[in-house]
Design an enzyme around this catalytic site. Structure first.
Site, PDB file in Angstrom:
ATOM      1  CG  ASP A  66      -0.303  -0.536   2.480  1.00 24.83           C
ATOM      2  OD1 ASP A  66       0.932  -0.490   2.577  1.00 24.83           O
ATOM      3  OD2 ASP A  66      -1.029  -1.006   3.369  1.00 24.83           O
ATOM      4  CG  ASN A 133      -8.693  -1.492  12.245  1.00 24.15           C
ATOM      5  OD1 ASN A 133      -7.822  -2.192  11.713  1.00 24.15           O
ATOM      6  ND2 ASN A 133      -9.149  -0.384  11.680  1.00 24.15           N
ATOM      7  CG  HIS A 135      -5.637  -2.324   8.980  1.00 20.83           C
ATOM      8  ND1 HIS A 135      -5.736  -1.010   9.401  1.00 20.83           N
ATOM      9  CD2 HIS A 135      -4.310  -2.603   9.047  1.00 20.83           C
ATOM     10  CE1 HIS A 135      -4.537  -0.544   9.702  1.00 20.83           C
ATOM     11  NE2 HIS A 135      -3.645  -1.494   9.495  1.00 20.83           N
ATOM     12  CD  GLU A 140      -8.546   0.952   8.026  1.00 22.19           C
ATOM     13  OE1 GLU A 140      -8.494  -0.009   8.821  1.00 22.19           O
ATOM     14  OE2 GLU A 140      -8.020   2.056   8.269  1.00 22.19           O
TER      15      GLU A 140
HETATM   16  C1  F6R Z   1       1.647  -1.515   6.067  1.00 21.45           C
HETATM   17  C2  F6R Z   1       0.293  -2.055   6.185  1.00 21.45           C
HETATM   18  C3  F6R Z   1      -0.436  -2.072   7.495  1.00 21.45           C
HETATM   19  C4  F6R Z   1       0.463  -2.324   8.701  1.00 21.45           C
HETATM   20  C5  F6R Z   1      -0.354  -2.312   9.982  1.00 21.45           C
HETATM   21  C6  F6R Z   1       0.519  -2.495  11.208  1.00 21.45           C
HETATM   22  O1  F6R Z   1       2.145  -1.640   4.757  1.00 21.45           O
HETATM   23  O2  F6R Z   1      -0.274  -2.453   5.223  1.00 21.45           O
HETATM   24  O3  F6R Z   1      -1.432  -3.076   7.449  1.00 21.45           O
HETATM   25  O4  F6R Z   1       1.098  -3.554   8.560  1.00 21.45           O
HETATM   26  O5  F6R Z   1      -1.059  -1.094  10.082  1.00 21.45           O
HETATM   27  O6  F6R Z   1       1.403  -1.406  11.326  1.00 21.45           O
HETATM   28  P1  F6R Z   1       2.574  -1.408  12.389  1.00 21.45           P
HETATM   29  O7  F6R Z   1       3.507  -2.495  12.002  1.00 21.45           O
HETATM   30  O8  F6R Z   1       3.219  -0.051  12.259  1.00 21.45           O
HETATM   31  O9  F6R Z   1       1.948  -1.643  13.718  1.00 21.45           O
END
Ligand code: F6R
Length: 241
Positions: A66, A133, A135, A140
């Site tokens: 992403d 959450n 995702h 989301e």
């Molecule tokens: C990042 C992504 C997100 C993160 C998730 C956890 O490319 O797609 O799904 O993996 O938000 O983020 P961290 O590792 O910062 O807790």
């Protein structure tokens, strides 16, 4: 099918995640799906160290999950910048073979082009973090399990979680472009890393919850090969050895 590994701390989980990814990279001409955020930083650090000892990425191609909408490649919080600083600039990737969806320009065209590349290049290994959450990527809660690459409005909890990387919450983008659930599930193998107490509920849902679009990570129950690497805090609500 899940294989779950629990470690005392972030160093332990990063080492295990590294070993899983190293095994795939060693095969040479492979396709990796990559993630950003704090979870994979220790893994990327170890890949950089391994490169100094001879691990090569010259035949590897990669697709990131992403990118934020509205941030240019050189913005210090863009995911391109993150990947460049933590991995790409330190190893021998051919930069023509690393791909992230662009968060600028005609996003419909970007999405269609990224989807077309992904469908022709299934990931040998897809790395994932997980949102508090539930995702995965930036899919989301409520995202269709049939989704392909798309633009998504970030939930307020995700913006709050990620505000730590920005000067203030006001600077956190409201939209991102992300691989869809269908794109993630195409991977032959998935490696999911999570640390910290705020991930514990999402991990419990992923492993034990009812499969439902309100909690996107639950769809991973349908994938044949998911390696889950956790620290004790992230694993605190599940039964493990
Ligand atoms: C990042 C992504 C997100 C993160 C998730 C956890 O490319 O797609 O799904 O993996 O938000 O983020 P961290 O590792 O910062 O807790």
């Amino acid at each position: 099918m899940f294989k779950v590994f629990v470690y005392d701390d972030y160093e332990g989980l990063s080492q295990k995640a590294f070993e899983v990814m190293e095994e795939v990279v060693k095969q040479g001409k492979v396709t990796l799906g990559l993630a950003t955020g704090s979870s994979p930083v220790g893994l990327y650090k170890r890949l950089v160290e391994a490169h100094k000892e001879g691990l090569s990425f010259k035949d590897v191609q990669s697709f990131n999950l992403d990118e934020y909408v509205g941030l240019s490649k050189d913005h210090d919080q863009s995911y391109y910048h993150f990947m460049f600083e933590h991995l790409f600039k330190h190893v021998d990737f051919n930069l023509d073979n690393v791909h992230l969806p662009k968060g600028e320009g005609s996003l419909e065209e970007v999405a269609a082009e990224y989807e077309s590349m992904l469908s022709q290049n299934p990931q040998d290994l897809q790395l994932l973090g997980i949102g508090s959450n539930g995702h995965i990527g930036f899919n989301e809660p409520g995202t269709s399990f049939d989704s392909t690459v798309h633009v998504i409005r970030l939930k307020e909890e995700t913006r709050q979680d990620n505000a730590r990387f920005f000067n203030s919450i006001d600077e956190v983008p409201h939209f991102a472009i992300t691989m869809g659930i269908k794109d993630i599930l195409r991977a032959k193998k998935i490696l999911l890393v999570a640390s910290g107490k705020n991930k514990a509920m999402a991990i419990k849902e992923m492993l034990e919850g009812k499969i439902r679009e309100e909690v996107p990570c639950t769809i991973l129950q349908n994938h044949p090969d998911v390696v889950v690497v956790l620290d004790k805090e992230a694993a605190s609500l599940i039964k493990h050895d």
